[in-house]
Design a protein around this motif. Structure first.
Motif, short mmCIF file in Angstrom:
data_model
loop_
_atom_site.label_atom_id
_atom_site.label_comp_id
_atom_site.label_asym_id
_atom_site.label_seq_id
_atom_site.Cartn_x
_atom_site.Cartn_y
_atom_site.Cartn_z
N UNK A 121 30.54 29.31 22.34
CA UNK A 121 31.19 30.62 22.33
C UNK A 121 32.66 30.48 22.70
N UNK A 122 33.48 31.37 22.13
CA UNK A 122 34.90 31.42 22.47
C UNK A 122 35.10 32.53 23.51
N UNK A 123 35.75 32.21 24.61
CA UNK A 123 35.88 33.13 25.74
C UNK A 123 37.15 33.97 25.64
N UNK A 124 36.99 35.26 25.91
CA UNK A 124 38.13 36.16 26.04
C UNK A 124 38.03 36.85 27.40
N UNK A 125 39.00 36.63 28.27
CA UNK A 125 39.09 37.34 29.54
C UNK A 125 40.12 38.45 29.34
N UNK A 126 39.66 39.69 29.32
CA UNK A 126 40.57 40.79 29.00
C UNK A 126 41.03 41.56 30.23
N UNK A 127 40.95 40.92 31.41
CA UNK A 127 41.39 41.59 32.64
C UNK A 127 42.82 42.09 32.55
N UNK A 128 43.66 41.31 31.89
CA UNK A 128 45.08 41.65 31.79
C UNK A 128 45.52 41.94 30.36
N UNK A 129 44.59 42.05 29.43
CA UNK A 129 44.94 42.28 28.04
C UNK A 129 44.89 43.77 27.70
N UNK A 130 45.78 44.20 26.83
CA UNK A 130 45.68 45.56 26.29
C UNK A 130 44.62 45.54 25.20
N UNK A 131 44.07 46.70 24.84
CA UNK A 131 43.10 46.73 23.74
C UNK A 131 43.66 46.13 22.46
N UNK A 132 44.92 46.36 22.20
CA UNK A 132 45.54 45.83 20.98
C UNK A 132 45.63 44.31 21.02
N UNK A 133 46.01 43.76 22.18
CA UNK A 133 46.10 42.31 22.32
C UNK A 133 44.72 41.67 22.18
N UNK A 134 43.73 42.28 22.79
CA UNK A 134 42.37 41.77 22.70
C UNK A 134 41.88 41.76 21.27
N UNK A 135 42.14 42.85 20.56
CA UNK A 135 41.66 42.95 19.19
C UNK A 135 42.33 41.94 18.28
N UNK A 136 43.59 41.64 18.54
CA UNK A 136 44.29 40.66 17.73
C UNK A 136 43.71 39.26 17.94
N UNK A 137 43.35 38.95 19.17
CA UNK A 137 42.71 37.67 19.46
C UNK A 137 41.39 37.56 18.69
N UNK A 138 40.59 38.61 18.73
CA UNK A 138 39.31 38.62 18.02
C UNK A 138 39.52 38.54 16.51
N UNK A 139 40.51 39.25 16.03
CA UNK A 139 40.79 39.25 14.59
C UNK A 139 41.10 37.84 14.08
N UNK A 140 41.85 37.10 14.87
CA UNK A 140 42.18 35.73 14.49
C UNK A 140 40.96 34.83 14.53
N UNK A 141 40.11 35.02 15.53
CA UNK A 141 38.86 34.24 15.61
C UNK A 141 37.98 34.50 14.39
N UNK A 142 37.89 35.77 14.02
CA UNK A 142 37.05 36.17 12.89
C UNK A 142 37.57 35.56 11.59
N UNK A 143 38.87 35.61 11.39
CA UNK A 143 39.47 35.07 10.16
C UNK A 143 39.16 33.58 10.02
N UNK A 144 39.25 32.84 11.11
CA UNK A 144 38.96 31.41 11.06
C UNK A 144 37.48 31.16 10.78
N UNK A 145 36.61 31.96 11.39
CA UNK A 145 35.16 31.78 11.20
C UNK A 145 34.75 32.03 9.77
N UNK A 146 35.35 33.02 9.12
CA UNK A 146 35.01 33.35 7.74
C UNK A 146 35.44 32.23 6.79
N UNK A 147 36.55 31.59 7.12
CA UNK A 147 37.08 30.54 6.24
C UNK A 147 36.35 29.20 6.42
N UNK A 148 35.72 29.00 7.55
CA UNK A 148 35.03 27.72 7.80
C UNK A 148 33.75 27.57 6.97
#
Length: 228
Positions: free
Chosen positions: A201-228
């Motif tokens: 699993x890929x870990x995201x600690x969102x204690x200090x992240x804004x919702x927008x920053x968190x979503x961008x991190x997830x969006x990038x993870x998703x894009x890589x997973x779809x291409x693999x």
């Protein structure tokens, strides 16, 4: 483009559902809120009188668990809502009392096995985003993208407190923090499907992240997973 299974696990009040809903909407995937499923089971048991503050009638729950039919429907406002035996219970399951009861009922083997069975059926066609406590470890260990979401307990308790007070509930922050810590303890130490971070699993600690920053991190993870 291939469809995948996205499994998002993590502690309570981390914002898993918000994150999962947003990704599902962007990707055109189906979203399944497994926490709502356990809350609905808890509500069913509370209504039947099988749960009190100190006891659960395990025999009754095991005997009748197959009578519980759960489904998700999209409201006219576009919200994903849970239905229990043909009744919309979305609002009723969001109270602190039902939340605490859901954490307790989820420790029962019969309950977890039945809901895992239903969840696995939902993911047969892939193209699904599911969040919970054991999605990447038990429900979909073969998921192409596994995310483990976390945040400091105090941060999560504050988010939960703000959510409840916004709904008009009279709650005390210290009580919410206590409930958060107790739920963490139950989730991590139950015998059946405890909360664990999957090895891949890929870990995201969102204690200090804004919702927008968190979503961008997830969006990038998703894009890589779809291409693999």
């Amino acid at each position: 483009m291939k469809k995948i299974i996205v499994a998002i696990d993590g502690f309570s009040s981390c914002g898993k559902s918000t994150m999962a809903k947003s990704l599902a909407r962007e990707a055109g995937y189906v979203y399944v809120d497994t926490g709502a499923m356990y809350r609905a089971v808890a509500l069913f048991c509370l209504r039947k009188g099988w749960m009190t503050e100190s006891n659960i009638d395990v025999e009754a729950v095991e005997k009748h668990i197959s009578e519980i039919s759960l489904s998700f429907k999209t409201s006219s406002e576009g919200k994903n809502e849970i239905w229990l035996n043909g009744e919309n219970v979305e609002s009723e399951i969001r109270t602190l009392a039902v939340s605490e009861s859901a954490s307790r009922i989820s420790t029962l083997q019969a309950v977890r096995r039945e809901l895992v069975r239903q969840q696995q059926l939902m993911g047969l066609q892939k193209g699904i985003v599911m969040d919970g406590r054991d999605i990447g470890t038990v429900v979909f260990p073969e998921a192409e993208l596994k995310v483990f979401l976390t945040a400091r307990p105090e941060v999560r308790a504050r988010r939960r407190f703000d959510e409840l007070t916004a709904k008009g509930e009279q709650v005390v922050f210290e009580d919410v923090l206590r409930s958060t810590l107790e739920r963490d303890e139950r989730d991590q130490n139950r015998e059946e499907s405890p909360l664990r971070q999957a090895a891949d699993a890929q870990v995201i600690d969102n204690s200090e992240l804004t919702p927008e920053e968190q979503q961008e991190v997830l969006r990038q993870m998703f894009a890589k997973a779809v291409l693999n």
